[in-house]
Design a protein around this motif. Structure first.
Motif: not given
Length: 246
Positions: A114-118, A216-221
């Motif tokens: 879910s985190t990846f897709s969002k 990318l920062m948003k995804l990693i965080e």
């Protein structure tokens, strides 16, 4: 310096480490408990536990938290955690490895997907990006420990494979199976390291522009905020100009 090292500096600059300190402490304590449960509870007889304790100390985890985590394993109070690695793609096709420890595989898989897709990415199959990374030992020292030549000579004698030196410090790389021996030899020459850990080191990198880096920062965080996620690694590279604008 490689992107993942810049990422650590960005987190530090933005004060994210302080904001997430309690979460970081609990993740490091979990690794200590799992390592102690899997092997000997004495760090001197358990290489994985010794590394976990060292990494916790380098992140300023209090001594009583470390001791409590080991006692939890000895007392049989520790949950049965499963170690799982997820692989996927982030913005601009950057490769991402997510290392997790969980007592509920379905929950963690669902949350990570879910985190990846969002956040503009997608979760792949196991092995989909792993070939772009190597498992390595990473030993970090502050810049003031010595100049690049001094550290390089010490690293070669200790059996390391490579050194990256910059104004931010020295990062020494070695084979994953050699980490305990190399760090022991290095600390005899250079003193206590700032950090010692096993990491996924990218063998190829994806160049990111400012927009890509912000996504990318948003995804990693978001991934790092998940309690089941221990560590996130991405094979990004970004110019100093881009990093300064973040």
């Amino acid at each position: 310096m490689a992107g993942h090292s810049k990422w650590a500096n960005i987190q530090h600059r933005k004060g994210r480490q302080d904001a997430a300190r309690s979460k970081l402490f609990s993740k490091l304590a979990k690794e200590i408990t799992v390592a102690a449960k899997m092997g000997d509870p004495d760090p001197e007889k358990n290489p994985r536990l010794r590394l976990a304790v060292k990494e916790a100390k380098s992140s300023s985890v209090p001594k009583d938290v470390i001791e409590r985590a080991i006692k939890k394993a000895i007392g049989g109070e520790a949950e049965d955690y499963e170690e799982i690695r997820y692989e996927g793609y982030g913005p601009n096709g950057v490769a991402v490895i997510v290392e997790a420890m969980t007592d509920n595989r379905n929950r963690t898989a669902s949350n990570v997907r879910s985190t990846f897709s969002k956040n503009g990415g997608n979760l792949g199959e196991t092995g989909s990006v792993g070939f772009m990374f190597e498992r390595k030992g990473e030993i970090s020292y502050a810049a003031e420990i010595g100049d690049a030549d001094t550290v390089m000579m010490a690293a070669i004698e200790a059996g390391a494979e490579d050194v990256e030196s910059s104004e931010d410090g020295h990062i020494i790389w070695c084979a994953d199976t050699d980490l305990n021996e190399v760090v022991g030899a290095l600390e005899g020459e250079l003193g206590e390291s700032d950090s010692t850990k096993l990491v996924w080191k990218p063998t190829t990198t994806t160049e990111m522009d400012l927009d890509g880096m912000q996504k990318l920062m948003k995804l990693i965080e978001a991934l790092e905020d998940d309690d089941d996620v221990q560590r996130v690694t991405a094979n990004f590279e970004a110019s100093d100009e881009v990093m300064e604008q973040l």
